[in-house]
Design a protein around this motif. Structure first.
Motif, PDB file in Angstrom:
ATOM      1  N   LEU A  90     -45.767-141.933  18.155  1.00  0.00           N
ATOM      2  CA  LEU A  90     -46.117-140.635  18.030  1.00  0.00           C
ATOM      3  C   LEU A  90     -44.975-139.677  18.024  1.00  0.00           C
ATOM      4  O   LEU A  90     -44.751-138.830  17.248  1.00  0.00           O
ATOM      5  N   ARG A  91     -44.353-139.801  19.209  1.00  0.00           N
ATOM      6  CA  ARG A  91     -43.154-138.916  19.685  1.00  0.00           C
ATOM      7  C   ARG A  91     -41.880-139.199  18.351  1.00  0.00           C
ATOM      8  O   ARG A  91     -41.284-138.251  18.167  1.00  0.00           O
ATOM      9  N   ASN A  92     -42.151-140.530  17.722  1.00  0.00           N
ATOM     10  CA  ASN A  92     -40.845-140.979  16.849  1.00  0.00           C
ATOM     11  C   ASN A  92     -41.645-140.629  15.339  1.00  0.00           C
ATOM     12  O   ASN A  92     -41.052-141.136  14.427  1.00  0.00           O
ATOM     13  N   GLY A  93     -42.516-139.972  15.378  1.00  0.00           N
ATOM     14  CA  GLY A  93     -42.973-139.605  13.787  1.00  0.00           C
ATOM     15  C   GLY A  93     -43.882-140.622  13.262  1.00  0.00           C
ATOM     16  O   GLY A  93     -44.114-140.759  11.859  1.00  0.00           O
ATOM     17  N   ALA A  94     -44.314-141.687  13.753  1.00  0.00           N
ATOM     18  CA  ALA A  94     -45.208-142.581  13.413  1.00  0.00           C
ATOM     19  C   ALA A  94     -46.737-142.163  12.821  1.00  0.00           C
ATOM     20  O   ALA A  94     -47.150-141.238  13.535  1.00  0.00           O
ATOM     21  N   LYS A  95     -47.061-142.617  11.786  1.00  0.00           N
ATOM     22  CA  LYS A  95     -48.193-142.173  11.235  1.00  0.00           C
ATOM     23  C   LYS A  95     -49.305-143.260  11.211  1.00  0.00           C
ATOM     24  O   LYS A  95     -50.483-142.829  10.831  1.00  0.00           O
ATOM     25  N   ALA A 122     -58.338-145.539  18.027  1.00  0.00           N
ATOM     26  CA  ALA A 122     -59.621-145.077  17.254  1.00  0.00           C
ATOM     27  C   ALA A 122     -59.995-143.577  17.841  1.00  0.00           C
ATOM     28  O   ALA A 122     -60.564-142.905  16.927  1.00  0.00           O
ATOM     29  N   GLU A 123     -59.666-143.167  18.973  1.00  0.00           N
ATOM     30  CA  GLU A 123     -59.944-141.786  19.313  1.00  0.00           C
ATOM     31  C   GLU A 123     -59.012-140.867  18.546  1.00  0.00           C
ATOM     32  O   GLU A 123     -59.880-139.637  18.407  1.00  0.00           O
ATOM     33  N   ARG A 124     -58.161-141.272  18.081  1.00  0.00           N
ATOM     34  CA  ARG A 124     -57.357-140.124  17.156  1.00  0.00           C
ATOM     35  C   ARG A 124     -57.243-140.601  15.713  1.00  0.00           C
ATOM     36  O   ARG A 124     -57.062-139.791  14.920  1.00  0.00           O
ATOM     37  N   GLN A 125     -58.271-141.587  15.173  1.00  0.00           N
ATOM     38  CA  GLN A 125     -58.395-142.083  14.012  1.00  0.00           C
ATOM     39  C   GLN A 125     -56.977-142.296  13.150  1.00  0.00           C
ATOM     40  O   GLN A 125     -56.897-142.154  11.992  1.00  0.00           O
ATOM     41  N   ILE A 126     -56.154-142.951  14.049  1.00  0.00           N
ATOM     42  CA  ILE A 126     -54.871-143.268  13.241  1.00  0.00           C
ATOM     43  C   ILE A 126     -55.011-144.697  12.570  1.00  0.00           C
ATOM     44  O   ILE A 126     -55.603-145.705  13.180  1.00  0.00           O
ATOM     45  N   GLU A 249     -57.093-137.040   8.397  1.00  0.00           N
ATOM     46  CA  GLU A 249     -58.063-137.070   9.352  1.00  0.00           C
ATOM     47  C   GLU A 249     -57.620-137.475  10.734  1.00  0.00           C
ATOM     48  O   GLU A 249     -57.976-137.283  11.828  1.00  0.00           O
ATOM     49  N   ALA A 250     -56.296-138.117  10.808  1.00  0.00           N
ATOM     50  CA  ALA A 250     -55.869-138.705  11.967  1.00  0.00           C
ATOM     51  C   ALA A 250     -55.355-137.437  12.897  1.00  0.00           C
ATOM     52  O   ALA A 250     -54.857-136.387  12.155  1.00  0.00           O
ATOM     53  N   ASN A 251     -55.365-137.785  14.156  1.00  0.00           N
ATOM     54  CA  ASN A 251     -54.907-136.612  15.082  1.00  0.00           C
ATOM     55  C   ASN A 251     -53.722-137.179  15.689  1.00  0.00           C
ATOM     56  O   ASN A 251     -53.454-138.074  16.564  1.00  0.00           O
ATOM     57  N   TYR A 252     -52.452-136.581  15.241  1.00  0.00           N
ATOM     58  CA  TYR A 252     -51.067-136.723  15.684  1.00  0.00           C
ATOM     59  C   TYR A 252     -50.472-135.863  16.701  1.00  0.00           C
ATOM     60  O   TYR A 252     -49.277-136.042  17.150  1.00  0.00           O
ATOM     61  N   GLU A 253     -51.386-135.187  17.269  1.00  0.00           N
ATOM     62  CA  GLU A 253     -50.717-134.102  18.180  1.00  0.00           C
ATOM     63  C   GLU A 253     -50.156-135.059  19.505  1.00  0.00           C
ATOM     64  O   GLU A 253     -50.830-135.883  20.047  1.00  0.00           O
ATOM     65  N   LEU A 254     -49.146-134.366  20.091  1.00  0.00           N
ATOM     66  CA  LEU A 254     -48.629-135.070  21.180  1.00  0.00           C
ATOM     67  C   LEU A 254     -49.254-134.406  22.445  1.00  0.00           C
ATOM     68  O   LEU A 254     -49.589-133.259  22.495  1.00  0.00           O
TER      69      LEU A 254
END
Length: 254
Positions: A90-95, A122-126, A249-254
């Motif tokens: 996630l820090r490197n921008g992966a979706k 699953a917690e982040r819906q990624i 819908e995904a949560n990408y917050e760090l």
């Protein structure tokens, strides 16, 4: 109509088209040529052999139309935990994250690190992309029953499945029937009227478009969507709205 492809690739691979994109610039040119407005992108080496090498190769991706897919190595001997890997991705921008069970004969339901990764995602819906590619084999590589068991274990996890050719579609139907958040790439399905059958039986949310890079002609599947016997609303879902919803819908917050 334009499309969103969650399985775009950069890099060469055994059996790939000679014209498959090797750079970001070449990929954007292919997208423009084949009506793809946006997509998720992986490096072929992540899928086929060395996830970390492929992840590093995506470091220079900068166009806003492209969303990075990082590859995951499920080896239990790796000291970095699955949760730590996801944070680094996630820090490197992966979706999205990809795993290839065929690269090292892995079973999704038996690999501890994949299980830990799935819980965190699953917690982040990624979205997790389960891509079945083996250098010396082709069709019917996916164990749809193991995949269905995996999805039932992680019912909140969005999963997109791909294999080069799903000739045996009855196991795929069973997997779709047993799960709620499993979607199948259109580029895996070569039989006639499959778009209509899946939309009518399981819903249009269970299909995503793909050009089929790097091995298939990128002009093969647009007409399959455009001329399918489904409603315009269903057509838009398959063409791109399903993928955009997953990203939204995904949560990408760090």
């Amino acid at each position: 109509m334009t499309f969103v492809d969650p399985l775009l690739t950069i890099g060469r691979s055994n059996g790939a088209l000679t014209s498959c994109p090797r750079t970001e610039t070449e990929l954007l040119r292919v997208m423009d040529r084949y009506d793809v407005r946006e997509g998720m992108v992986m490096h072929t080496v992540s899928r086929d052999s060395d996830p970390e090498l492929g992840n590093k190769a995506l470091g220079s991706i900068s166009d806003s139309r492209l969303h990075r897919i990082w590859g995951f190595d499920p080896a239990a001997a790796i000291p970095e935990s699955s949760v730590e890997f996801l944070a680094r991705a996630l820090r490197n921008g992966a979706k999205a994250i990809l795993v290839n069970p065929c690269a090292r004969a892995i079973r999704l339901t038996k690999a501890p690190r994949i299980g830990d990764l799935a819980e965190a995602m699953a917690e982040r819906q990624i979205p997790l992309l389960v891509l079945h590619r083996q250098w010396d084999s082709g069709q019917d590589l996916c164990d749809w029953y193991d995949l269905a068991d995996f999805c039932r274990t992680h019912p909140k996890l969005p999963v997109i499945a791909w294999e080069w050719r799903a000739r045996a579609n009855r196991p795929m139907f069973d997997a779709l029937a047993e799960t709620d958040k499993l979607a199948v790439s259109l580029s895996s399905i070569w039989q006639a009227q499959m778009v209509e059958a899946i939309c009518a039986t399981f819903g249009p949310e269970r299909l995503v478009f793909s050009l089929g890079l790097p091995s298939l002609d990128p002009g093969s599947f647009q007409a399959v969507v455009r001329y399918a016997g489904i409603s315009d609303a269903e057509r838009e879902l398959v063409a791109g709205e399903n993928v955009m919803r997953l990203l939204g819908e995904a949560n990408y917050e760090l």
